[in-house]
Design a protein around this motif. Sequence first.
Motif, short mmCIF file in Angstrom:
data_model
loop_
_atom_site.label_atom_id
_atom_site.label_comp_id
_atom_site.label_asym_id
_atom_site.label_seq_id
_atom_site.Cartn_x
_atom_site.Cartn_y
_atom_site.Cartn_z
N ARG A 1 22.19 -19.27 41.13
CA ARG A 1 21.71 -18.87 42.45
C ARG A 1 21.20 -20.06 43.25
N HIS A 2 20.72 -21.08 42.53
CA HIS A 2 20.23 -22.30 43.20
C HIS A 2 21.33 -23.34 43.37
N GLY A 3 22.56 -22.98 43.03
CA GLY A 3 23.67 -23.92 43.18
C GLY A 3 23.74 -24.97 42.10
N ILE A 4 23.11 -24.70 40.95
CA ILE A 4 23.11 -25.66 39.83
C ILE A 4 24.01 -25.10 38.74
N ASP A 5 25.04 -25.85 38.39
CA ASP A 5 25.97 -25.39 37.36
C ASP A 5 25.39 -25.56 35.97
N ALA A 6 25.70 -24.64 35.10
CA ALA A 6 25.31 -24.72 33.70
C ALA A 6 26.37 -23.99 32.88
N VAL A 7 26.59 -24.46 31.67
CA VAL A 7 27.52 -23.81 30.76
C VAL A 7 26.72 -23.21 29.61
N VAL A 8 26.98 -21.94 29.31
CA VAL A 8 26.36 -21.26 28.19
C VAL A 8 27.34 -21.31 27.03
N ALA B 1 13.43 -22.26 37.75
CA ALA B 1 12.68 -22.58 38.96
C ALA B 1 12.21 -24.03 38.95
N ALA B 2 11.78 -24.50 37.78
CA ALA B 2 11.33 -25.89 37.68
C ALA B 2 12.47 -26.87 37.90
N LEU B 3 13.64 -26.59 37.32
CA LEU B 3 14.80 -27.47 37.50
C LEU B 3 15.27 -27.46 38.95
N ALA B 4 15.20 -26.31 39.60
CA ALA B 4 15.60 -26.23 41.00
C ALA B 4 14.63 -26.98 41.91
N ALA B 5 13.35 -27.02 41.50
CA ALA B 5 12.35 -27.72 42.30
C ALA B 5 12.40 -29.23 42.11
N HIS B 6 12.98 -29.70 40.98
CA HIS B 6 13.06 -31.13 40.68
C HIS B 6 14.49 -31.50 40.30
N PRO B 7 15.45 -31.30 41.21
CA PRO B 7 16.85 -31.54 40.84
C PRO B 7 17.14 -32.99 40.49
N ALA B 8 16.36 -33.92 41.03
CA ALA B 8 16.60 -35.34 40.74
C ALA B 8 15.78 -35.84 39.56
N GLY C 1 18.97 -17.14 27.66
CA GLY C 1 19.95 -18.12 28.11
C GLY C 1 20.73 -17.64 29.31
N LEU C 2 21.10 -16.36 29.35
CA LEU C 2 21.85 -15.83 30.47
C LEU C 2 20.98 -15.73 31.73
N THR C 3 19.70 -15.39 31.56
CA THR C 3 18.79 -15.37 32.71
C THR C 3 18.68 -16.75 33.31
N LEU C 4 18.52 -17.77 32.46
CA LEU C 4 18.44 -19.15 32.93
C LEU C 4 19.71 -19.52 33.70
N ALA C 5 20.87 -19.22 33.13
CA ALA C 5 22.14 -19.57 33.78
C ALA C 5 22.29 -18.87 35.12
#
Length: 377
Positions: free
Chosen positions: A21-28, A316-323, A12-16
């Motif tokens: 780093r890709h500018g996508i916020d997430a809460v753990v 990586a997948a979420l960063a590649a398909h942000p929409a 979970g921490l690696t994912l966050a």
Amino acid sequence: MRIAIAGGGLGGLTLARILHRHGIDAVVYEREAGRSARSQGGSLDLHPESGQRALAEAGLAGRFRSTARPEGEEHRILDPAGRVLVHHTPRPGSFDGRPEIDRAALRDLLLDSLPGDAVAWRHRLVAATPRPGGGFGLAFEGGHGAGCDVLVGADGARSAVRALLTGAPLSCVAVLVELGIRDADRRHPDLAELVGPGNLWCIGVSRILAAQRLGDGSIRVGITLPADELQADDRLDTYRGKTALLELFDGWDPALTALIEAGDGPPAPRRIEAMPTGTRWAHRPGVTLIGDAAHLIPPVGEGANQAMLDGAELAAALAAHPADPDAAIRAYEEAMFTRIHPIAEMSARVQAMMLSPTAADDIVRFFTRPAEPAAAN
């Protein structure tokens, strides 16, 4: 896109971290009260193709090298009489193999790389309810609530998120009893020399007595027994005393069983469980699993590494398909299912081999088998 990660373990921490780093916020959301609320266990070896790769994508390879212990890769396998069957010695100072790092140190490294508000402590997820417009409403122990568009279950073996996707059962595959020896070099120099800087396995008939050195100078001792040792009357509580454990190793070299006698505090037994090999689930919008929540396998060296790689690949997948997060989740899941299946099969075979009546001979063959020839171009 509000992303909620249930579970603040390594995956979970690696994912966050990589999402950040890709500018996508997430809460753990983590159930523990803080990073020091409990022991994080022993050390683990990070594999170049999985755990180390994930840290490189997280931008943490340099910090890992400054914290890891290449000498911890040393590994000796003994028989009950204390004879050395296998002795692997890493090249001094080399990070080419699978250097060891304490789980606590690795978790701290990941936590320190995140913004201060990225982890919500004291948030144990108890329920996730689909919302009519998509996403999930989250309910936490104590009455807290939150909402998210994407929910990632990184909440381990007893995942609360898993039930949204699969009812795969857990089965007991072994019994593990753990003890700790503090300040081994000063208090127990003979045992410190026996264990060395890395890992020691003592292999008998259907039982293993193992020990590993941690970065703080302590030794973590583990006894692994077949699941059927519990029998119908549930003997787990029997192993909370050293006397019963020592009886299991009657006739072994006293220099080895001294690892049990030197343990500080009472032994801590627990069941080791696994999910069925090949577990999959049908895609469901807005939710997925990583790590033990997705593929609980026997602990033979792959669990943490694969959890971290899950986190890296999903990020990586979420960063590649942000929409289109559902396209990202679909791509991640299909790749993860394909990757994990042979690893889960191998882990099950190794676990069974280590606890078989012929374990010593089997493991020697396993560790001394010739390398496979490189594939032709």
